[in-house]
Structures are given as structure tokens and as C-alpha cells.
Design an enzyme around this catalytic site. Structure first.
Site, PDB file in Angstrom:
ATOM      1  N   GLU A 164      -1.670 -27.314   5.446  1.00 29.18           N
ATOM      2  CA  GLU A 164      -2.797 -26.535   5.975  1.00 29.18           C
ATOM      3  C   GLU A 164      -2.907 -26.591   7.496  1.00 29.18           C
ATOM      4  O   GLU A 164      -3.077 -27.668   8.088  1.00 29.18           O
ATOM      5  CB  GLU A 164      -4.106 -27.018   5.347  1.00 29.18           C
ATOM      6  N   GLU A 189      -6.181 -32.795 -10.441  1.00 30.30           N
ATOM      7  CA  GLU A 189      -5.773 -32.196  -9.178  1.00 30.30           C
ATOM      8  C   GLU A 189      -5.429 -33.266  -8.149  1.00 30.30           C
ATOM      9  O   GLU A 189      -4.431 -33.159  -7.431  1.00 30.30           O
ATOM     10  CB  GLU A 189      -6.872 -31.281  -8.641  1.00 30.30           C
ATOM     11  N   ARG A 238      -2.543 -34.714   2.272  1.00 31.55           N
ATOM     12  CA  ARG A 238      -1.248 -35.156   1.733  1.00 31.55           C
ATOM     13  C   ARG A 238      -0.687 -36.244   2.637  1.00 31.55           C
ATOM     14  O   ARG A 238       0.446 -36.175   3.117  1.00 31.55           O
ATOM     15  CB  ARG A 238      -0.238 -34.018   1.624  1.00 31.55           C
ATOM     16  N   LYS A 259      -1.814 -34.057  -6.253  1.00 34.42           N
ATOM     17  CA  LYS A 259      -1.676 -34.108  -4.797  1.00 34.42           C
ATOM     18  C   LYS A 259      -1.053 -35.420  -4.330  1.00 34.42           C
ATOM     19  O   LYS A 259      -0.370 -35.452  -3.296  1.00 34.42           O
ATOM     20  CB  LYS A 259      -3.035 -33.876  -4.142  1.00 34.42           C
ATOM     21  N   GLU A 284     -14.603 -21.001  -4.587  1.00 33.37           N
ATOM     22  CA  GLU A 284     -14.360 -22.139  -3.707  1.00 33.37           C
ATOM     23  C   GLU A 284     -13.669 -21.685  -2.415  1.00 33.37           C
ATOM     24  O   GLU A 284     -14.006 -22.120  -1.317  1.00 33.37           O
ATOM     25  CB  GLU A 284     -13.502 -23.185  -4.432  1.00 33.37           C
ATOM     26  N   GLY A 297      -7.873 -35.463  -2.407  1.00 30.86           N
ATOM     27  CA  GLY A 297      -9.230 -35.019  -2.694  1.00 30.86           C
ATOM     28  C   GLY A 297      -9.226 -33.717  -3.459  1.00 30.86           C
ATOM     29  O   GLY A 297      -8.208 -33.024  -3.538  1.00 30.86           O
ATOM     30  N   GLY A 323      -8.816 -24.005  -3.334  1.00 30.22           N
ATOM     31  CA  GLY A 323      -8.450 -23.550  -4.665  1.00 30.22           C
ATOM     32  C   GLY A 323      -7.008 -23.936  -4.920  1.00 30.22           C
ATOM     33  O   GLY A 323      -6.107 -23.448  -4.232  1.00 30.22           O
ATOM     34  N   SER A 324      -6.783 -24.818  -5.882  1.00 35.84           N
ATOM     35  CA  SER A 324      -5.452 -25.403  -6.085  1.00 35.84           C
ATOM     36  C   SER A 324      -5.127 -25.538  -7.559  1.00 35.84           C
ATOM     37  O   SER A 324      -6.019 -25.602  -8.414  1.00 35.84           O
ATOM     38  CB  SER A 324      -5.374 -26.796  -5.438  1.00 35.84           C
ATOM     39  N   LYS A 341     -20.674 -26.909  -2.264  1.00 38.15           N
ATOM     40  CA  LYS A 341     -19.361 -27.510  -2.478  1.00 38.15           C
ATOM     41  C   LYS A 341     -19.336 -28.897  -1.865  1.00 38.15           C
ATOM     42  O   LYS A 341     -19.945 -29.140  -0.822  1.00 38.15           O
ATOM     43  CB  LYS A 341     -18.259 -26.654  -1.836  1.00 38.15           C
ATOM     44  N   ALA A 393     -13.190 -26.855   3.240  1.00 33.29           N
ATOM     45  CA  ALA A 393     -12.003 -27.189   2.459  1.00 33.29           C
ATOM     46  C   ALA A 393     -11.804 -28.688   2.330  1.00 33.29           C
ATOM     47  O   ALA A 393     -11.176 -29.152   1.363  1.00 33.29           O
ATOM     48  CB  ALA A 393     -10.760 -26.562   3.093  1.00 33.29           C
TER      49      ALA A 393
END
Length: 419
Positions: free
Chosen positions: A213, A393, A364, A397, A257, A378, A230-231, A147, A320
Site C-alpha cells: 500500500e 484475514e 505486512r 496476512k 469498507e 490487522g 477490503g481483503s 470502522k 484503512a
């Protein structure tokens, strides 16, 4: 002399009202609100992995020296960058005021005045970002990468100086279940590489954001971590929004992920714990703009005196925000991103003399200076990722800051498919 004060929970809004850009640290979590002002002591921490290892002990010694009369513990606040070679920003404030959860519901929305003539410059350009994702996917087929998180930025120039306190209130109102923060960045701190249209070095520099987070929270002998990976973008249509949430929860690509991140978090925390609870299945959490796969990890510490900062550094950076294996992912990020992340995907938080504290993943977010902003976003790239979907994505964000500013999305978000 450091002064710590706890005020009634109902007065939490007073803390955000008295925030001052250039001299304050602010963090609102689902449990508490913290406003710190002034600088009683500063910990000068030059970069380097070896120096970071000694940071918890140096912080403990600094807090012991600044212990206030009456036995009340002092606190260190600040931010740690993504790159361990870059300096951290940690201070003991002159004053620290605590209250319960910040609740701003029911008030009129407080956005920055919309600026139809604002200028926006993406770095990299969207098509270049997609090309970078494609190159990373090719590397997956050649080596050991599992990843990589690739970021991009938006550089905004507004007609007037940003009202940081107003922006902070708007972020808190739009994200009541997350972590809203503002960190004063010292003038001498090396700024992330960006080129504002007009130099304004005399203006306060602020790292501001509303992260969903939690990296780690430590209270007494217990810890809690809440990694997200995962979003999917939210939808304004309730039926479509629910469909996207259910698709995310069922997505093999996103669950893979997420599993990579949970595996790394558990591995990092297990040596500190006599017991560690890791749920076998992820759940869904939502922000105003995104759905995320979430797992809440809890544990009992073998040593209740281990500090929250030591735990945060053991975890940072998680897959992450970086990828896995970490060193190879970092190398790929350096080769792929045409900018310096600075504190983006670092951590923001606090730690007291007992080691208790709370550290948030710095996502964010934006750097603000005068009338210039640099927004960050990201996306996690794994086998099966689509360049078009990962670009979408990151666009979704960006909406956290753009929404708080009262600005429109600079490009339409693309709906993630079944991948």
C-alpha cells in the site's frame, strides 16, 4: 557532507546486496530502489499531534542545512509511528544511492533456513482476538463508529539470529509489485511493548516488511495515492483463487469498507489540489498472499512545493489502518489491543529538499532483533464483519513474513464466505 548517487537500473540488485542491518535504510518500490547509509543528521521528534504538524517545516530546514555541493538535494528517510504521541525516526543519511526497479526474478529462492523448533506466541490469543472483534461490533450498534482496524501479533523466537539481508531479499522476491523496506531503529528508540525470551538489546533493531500500500507519492506538482481496503486470502488453486477475487469485488461489506477509506483520503487531499481524480469503482490488486480492493487517486497540487511528508501526515492514519471517526477508532484500538503497535500501521518513506518523496503504509511487517521477531497483522472491522473471518484475514496476512522466513502458517486460514 551528504553524497547522493544514481546508478543504472540494472544494478538495483547491488543495493540490496550491500544493505547492512543496523546502519542502512532500504526501500524498493515499483518505480525505484533506494539504499541510504550512515547518519549525517537526525531529527529528534518527540510525539504529539502539534509537534507532528511542525515536522514538514523542520524537515525542510534540516534538508536546507545539509544541502550538498553542486546543488543536488539531500534526502530525509525514516519511519513515523501509528501513535502520534510516540517519537518518529527520521535521519539525513551520509550516503543515498538510487536505482530503478528492483527485479530478482529467476534467482533461486532465498528463505531463512526453516527452523522446526522455533517458538511462537500469539498476542492476543486467537480466541481473545475474536472476542475483541465481537465487542467492537457491539459498539457499532451503540454509537458513531463506522470502522475499526484491530491488530494482533506473533512473537517468534528462532534458534539462530535472523539474517536480515536474506529476509529482505526473500520479501522482495515474493512481492515484486509492492514496497519492500528495512528501517534501522535507533537503540534509544522506545521499542514496541513485547517480551523476547532473552534480552538482546545490543543487537540492531530493524523494522522490515513488504507493504502493498502506497500512502502518497509526490513528484513535482503531481501526487498519487493508492489506498487499499477490503481483503481476501489467496488460494493455491487457480479456479478458487479467481472465485475469491470475484467474490471480493462483489462483496457489499468489503466495498463499504473500501468506500469509507476512499472518502477519507479524498477529503484529506482535496485542500491541497487544484484537481483530484477519484475513480468511482475499485479494482483488484494481488500480492502473493492476499487480494485487495484498490483505488488509485491522482491529483495536481495547487502548490507544487508542498512536501510529500506534509501530504503523508495529512493522510495518516487513514481508515484503512485505524478506522473512522479517527479519534473514536484510536480510543477503541487502545482499549482492545494488548500491545503497542510501534511503527506498525505507521508510514515509512523519504522526502527530498524539493518536497518530492514516497511514503508507504507500514503493514505486512515485523520488528527484528537478534533471533526475535514480532510480526503484525490487522483486519478492518465494519458492520457485517465476522470475528472468525477477521481472524482468518489476519492469519493470511501473517503469511507474507512467514513465507519469506520459510516457516509454515501457525494455524490454518479460514476461507472468507460471502460476507
Amino acid at each position: 557532507m551528504v553524497n547522493l548517487e544514481t546508478i543504472p537500473a540494472a544494478w538495483a540488485s547491488e543495493l540490496i546486496d550491500t544493505y547492512e542491518a543496523g546502519s542502512s535504510f532500504f526501500l524498493a518500490s515499483p518505480q525505484r530502489t533506494l539504499l541510504a547509509k550512515g547518519e549525517a543528521a537526525r531529527l529528534s521528534v518527540q510525539g504529539g499531534a502539534d509537534r507532528l504538524k511542525s515536522l514538514p517545516q523542520r524537515v525542510a530546514e534540516l534538508l536546507a542545512r545539509t544541502q550538498i555541493s553542486g546543488g543536488a538535494p539531500s534526502v530525509v528517510v525514516g519511519a513515523i509511528p501509528f501513535d502520534p504521541a510516540k517519537p518518529a525516526e527520521l535521519i539525513v543519511p551520509q550516503t543515498a544511492r538510487w536505482a530503478g526497479r528492483l527485479q530478482l526474478g529467476g534467482e533461486a529462492a532465498e528463505k531463512q533456513p526453516a527452523a522446526p523448533d522455533y517458538r511462537l506466541r500469539p498476542v492476543p490469543e486467537p480466541e481473545v482476538y475474536e472476542q475483541s472483534v465481537s465487542r467492537v461490533l457491539a459498539r457499532f450498534r451503540k454509537g458513531d463508529l463506522r470502522k475499526v482496524v484491530l491488530g494482533r501479533t506473533l512473537h517468534l523466537t528462532l534458534p539462530a539470529k535472523v539474517d536480515v539481508r536474506r529476509l529482505l531479499r526473500s520479501l522482495a522476491r515474493h512481492n515484486p509489485h509492492g514496497y519492500t523496506f528495512a528501517v534501522n531503529l535507533a537503540p534509544g528508540h522506545a521499542r514496541a511493548a513485547w517480551t523476547p525470551d532473552e534480552p538482546n538489546g545490543r543487537e540492531p533493531r530493524t523494522l522490515i516488511g513488504a507493504s502493498p500500500e502506497l500512502l502518497v507519492m509526490k513528484t513535482g506538482g503531481r501526487l498519487r495515492a493508492n489506498p487499499l481496503a477490503g481483503s481476501a486470502p489467496r488460494s493455491g488453486d487457480p479456479a478458487e483463487d479467481r472465485r475469491r477475487a470475484e467474490a471480493l469485488l462483489a462483496s457489499a461489506k468489503d466495498r463499504h469498507e473500501h468506500a469509507v477509506v476512499i472518502e477519507a483520503v479524498a477529503e484529506a487531499l482535496r485542500p491541497y489540489c487544484s484537481r483530484l481524480d477519484v475513480p468511482s469503482e475499485p479494482s483488484l490488486v494481488q500480492t502473493s498472499t492476499m487480494w485487495h480492493l484498490s483505488t488509485v487517486v491522482t491529483g495536481e497540487l495547487s502548490d507544487p512545493w508542498v512536501s510529500s511528508l506534509e501530504l503523508a501526515l495529512a493522510l495518516h492514519p487513514t481508515p484503512a489502518v485505524c478506522g473512522t471517526p479517527t479519534d473514536l477508532a484510536r480510543e477503541t484500538i487502545r482499549d482492545s489491543e494488548p500491545f503497542d503497535r510501534g511503527f506498525f500501521t505507521g508510514t515509512v518513506g523519504w522526502c527530498d529538499a524539493k518536497g518530492d518523496g514516497e511514503w508507504i503504509v507500514t503493514i505486512r511487517c515485523a520488528e527484528v532483533e537478534g533471533r526475535e521477531l514480532r510480526l503484525f497483522a490487522g483486519a478492518g472491522i465494519v458492520a457485517g464483519s465476522s470475528p472468525r473471518a477477521e481472524l482468518a484475514e489476519t492469519s493470511a496476512k501473517f503469511r507474507t513474513l512467514l513465507q519469506a522466513m520459510g516457516l509454515k502458517q501457525p494455524q490454518p486460514a479460514v476461507v472468507r464466505g460471502d460476507e
